[in-house]
Structure formats: C-alpha cells, structure tokens
Design an enzyme around this catalytic site. Structure first.
Site, PDB file in Angstrom:
ATOM      1  CG  PHE A 182      -1.837   1.230   0.964  1.00 28.55           C
ATOM      2  CD1 PHE A 182      -3.026   1.296   0.570  1.00 28.55           C
ATOM      3  CD2 PHE A 182      -1.682   2.281   1.906  1.00 28.55           C
ATOM      4  CE1 PHE A 182      -3.811   2.302   0.159  1.00 28.55           C
ATOM      5  CE2 PHE A 182      -2.381   3.519   1.676  1.00 28.55           C
ATOM      6  CZ  PHE A 182      -3.494   3.418   1.127  1.00 28.55           C
ATOM      7  CE  LYS A 214      -0.078   5.840   7.482  1.00 21.77           C
ATOM      8  NZ  LYS A 214      -1.408   5.957   7.739  1.00 21.77           N
ATOM      9  CG  ASP A 271       5.677   3.384   1.746  1.00 21.23           C
ATOM     10  OD1 ASP A 271       5.664   4.045   2.868  1.00 21.23           O
ATOM     11  OD2 ASP A 271       4.841   3.345   1.180  1.00 21.23           O
TER      12      ASP A 271
END
Ligand code: PLP
Length: 340
Positions: free
Chosen positions: A134, A250, A221
């Site tokens: 993702f 985040k 990532d």
C-alpha cells in the site's frame, strides 16, 4: 455513544465511519461529547505517536502560529533546513524533499526513479513493487499498491510497475534476468495496510546487493513504520542496509500534515529546480512542529519505549493466543517473529 443518524452531513461518503466523533484527546485517550473515554489504540492510523495534546507539541504549535505559518518554497525556510539536517543525521541520508502526506512522498520517489531511468536512457522505466503493498491513493501510488480493491474503477492505471511477492528474492532475480527496464524497487519495510507483513532482514540485505549489481534504486516506504514506531527511527535500521531513498509521513507531524522523501548521494542530485514541488510542502509551521516531534522522540527515549512496549505486546499476544484455532499468525517487529 452518539447515533449514526446524527452524522448524516455534507461530507462525501468515502469512509465507512464508526458512529462516534471525538471532542478532545489526552495522551492515548480520546473523549466524545459525553466525556466518554476511548483508548486510541491505532493512534489516528499510526500518526499520533506522542499522544494527543502533547504539551511540547502544543507549545510549539502555539508559538509558531504566532510567528510564521507559511512562506512558499520561493524562499529559504530555516525550519525546513534544520529538520532536513536532523533527519539526514538520524539516517545517514543526504537530502530531504518535503511534502504533505505519505502518498505525496511516494509520488516524489516514483518520479525520482523515472527520472533516474530516463537519464540512463531507459525510455520505458519500470519500478518493482510488491504484492499486498500500500503506497497511497493518488493515481500513481494506487497503481503501485498491490490491492485490486483500491484500483478497481480507476483504470487506466499508471503504467510502469512490475509486481513480485515480498521476501522472495528468487522472484527478483527472475525479473532482473528478463526485464532490462527495471530502474528501482519500492516496498514497505513493514507492510501495514496489507496485513503487517515484515520484510526479512536477509531479504533487505539481498535486495540491497541486487540493487547494487543491477544499478536499481532501493526505495523504502516507511510512511507507516517510520518515526520511532518499531524501536528504531526507521524499521530498516534494524538491519545494516542503507536505502537509496526512504519516504515517511504520518508520525513525523503527530497530526500536522507533513511528508518527506530522504535521498542519498546517488539520488540527491536527480531533482533540479522545476522537476518537482509543493506549495505547502516543508512550510515553517509543519517543519517546526516536526522538529519538536523528533526531538521529543529522542529526548524522552520514546523510541526505546516503543521497543519495550512492542515486545511486551507481542509476547503477551503469543502467551495468550498461541495455538488458538482462530489465530492464523501473530506478527510484529520486535522479539521473535513467530509463524505457526
Ligand atoms: N504508504 C504507506 C505504507 C501507508 O501506510 C500509507 C497510509 O496508510 C501511505 C503510504 C499513504 O499515506 P497518506 O495517507 O498520508 O497519503
């Protein structure tokens, strides 16, 4: 609890939301309008690592809001340079490009890899990505993601991604032999949305070697796994490898939107003025808050605390649930990664 009908509003229906809204937060706790208390066990999807209403973050926000929020990237931004310096010294990377989210950070990495390929006269550069990955919801990042559900209906997808299973180095050797257009590999050090699947240390090391041999960029990532959540600043730092590109977002802002792509000597000079940009990316406000977040993570030894708590959680889950017929697997970064 508030009833679902109270939330029938003008917001577009893109989330299957739970029937609750929160008024305030304190540490790991959230409170609704009736002062009912909820444990925020997912910390805003891996964002609020320092907890809600952290005093140092609140103080920084108040001070910086009264000084300077935004200037654009037409000028130098001292807070951006300082944050870049801090993040590069934590990682041994050399430069930072700031944006506003994880998807944007991955977009930057994807563009960088294409530029790298095109500069090497590979006219159809391709990026290796993983099953179950993702990387975000923009067109390029959802095309890079390995979840058909988030792609369906948005075709044509962005081309130029080749998929392989995680932790299968032979699959990568096979691609290397048969596809001369690969320029980079992009994957999560720990897959989050795909179901907490960890890239093994041996796999990370083998990918690093393969990238060196093939002249591919190794791009990680760490939008979800970064910023101290696994007991190191980045999860790849549990191994000895150094990526060519790492992205995060985040937890870097503890709730203030910020994303970053960190590059090494090989990749830092690819982007030149005009190649990429962002109006808000790296503004004085976001960067000053992120500096406080990073400083607090280290000064209060919260990264070590994440390791201790993670270990406690994992061993607790194993002790309580191991062997139960309704449990398929217990996965986590620290302690023993046990499969049964
Ligand atoms: N990459 C990973 C590994 C993620 O977990 C996420 C979000 O969950 C993203 C990218 C996208 O980040 P954002 O939602 O900030 O665009």
């Amino acid at each position: 609890m508030t009833t679902p009908t109270q939330f029938a509003d003008s917001v577009m229906n893109t989330y299957a939301r739970l029937p609750v809204a929160f008024e305030r937060g304190q540490g790991a706790w959230l409170y609704d309008s009736n002062e009912e208390q909820y444990l925020d066990a997912i910390s805003g999807i891996g964002v609020v690592g320092l907890g809600h209403a952290h005093p140092a973050v609140t103080r920084t926000i108040q001070e910086q809001a009264g000084k300077l929020l935004h200037t654009s990237n037409l000028y130098h931004i001292t807070a951006q340079s300082t944050l870049a310096q801090e993040l590069t010294s934590i990682t041994g990377m050399s430069k930072a490009f700031f944006c506003n989210s994880g998807a944007e950070a991955n977009e930057a990495a994807i563009k960088l890899a294409r530029l790298y390929g095109n500069e090497r006269h590979i006219d159809q550069p391709q990026i290796l990505v993983m099953e179950r990955a993702f990387h975000g919801r923009t067109l390029a990042t959802l095309s890079a993601s390995g979840n058909r559900k988030i792609q369906a209906g948005f075709e044509p997808l962005v081309r130029g991604f080749v998929r392989a299973p995680l932790n299968d180095i032979d699959a990568l050797f096979h691609v290397a032999k048969n596809n001369k257009n690969i320029v980079a590999i992009l994957f999560e050090t720990i897959q989050g949305e795909g179901g907490v699947h960890l890239a093994d240390t041996a796999y990370l090391e083998a990918v690093r070697t393969l990238c060196d041999v093939q002249n591919w960029l190794m791009m990680l990532d760490e939008v979800h796994s970064g910023n101290g959540r696994t007991g190191k600043y980045f999860a790849y730092q549990h191994s000895r490898i150094q990526p060519d590109v790492v992205v995060t977002a985040k937890g870097l802002g503890n709730g203030i939107p910020i994303g970053v792509m960190l590059t090494n000597d090989k990749t830092s000079t690819l982007f030149k003025p005009g190649h990429h940009g962002s109006t808000f990316g790296g503004n004085p406000f976001a960067c000053t808050v992120a500096q406080t977040v990073v400083k607090t993570l280290f000064n209060d030894r919260l990264i070590e605390r994440a390791a201790t708590l993670g270990e406690r959680m994992l061993s607790g889950l194993q002790a309580k649930l191991e062997g139960a017929d309704y449990i398929v697997d217990i996965r986590g970064k620290l302690a023993t990664h046990k499969k049964f």
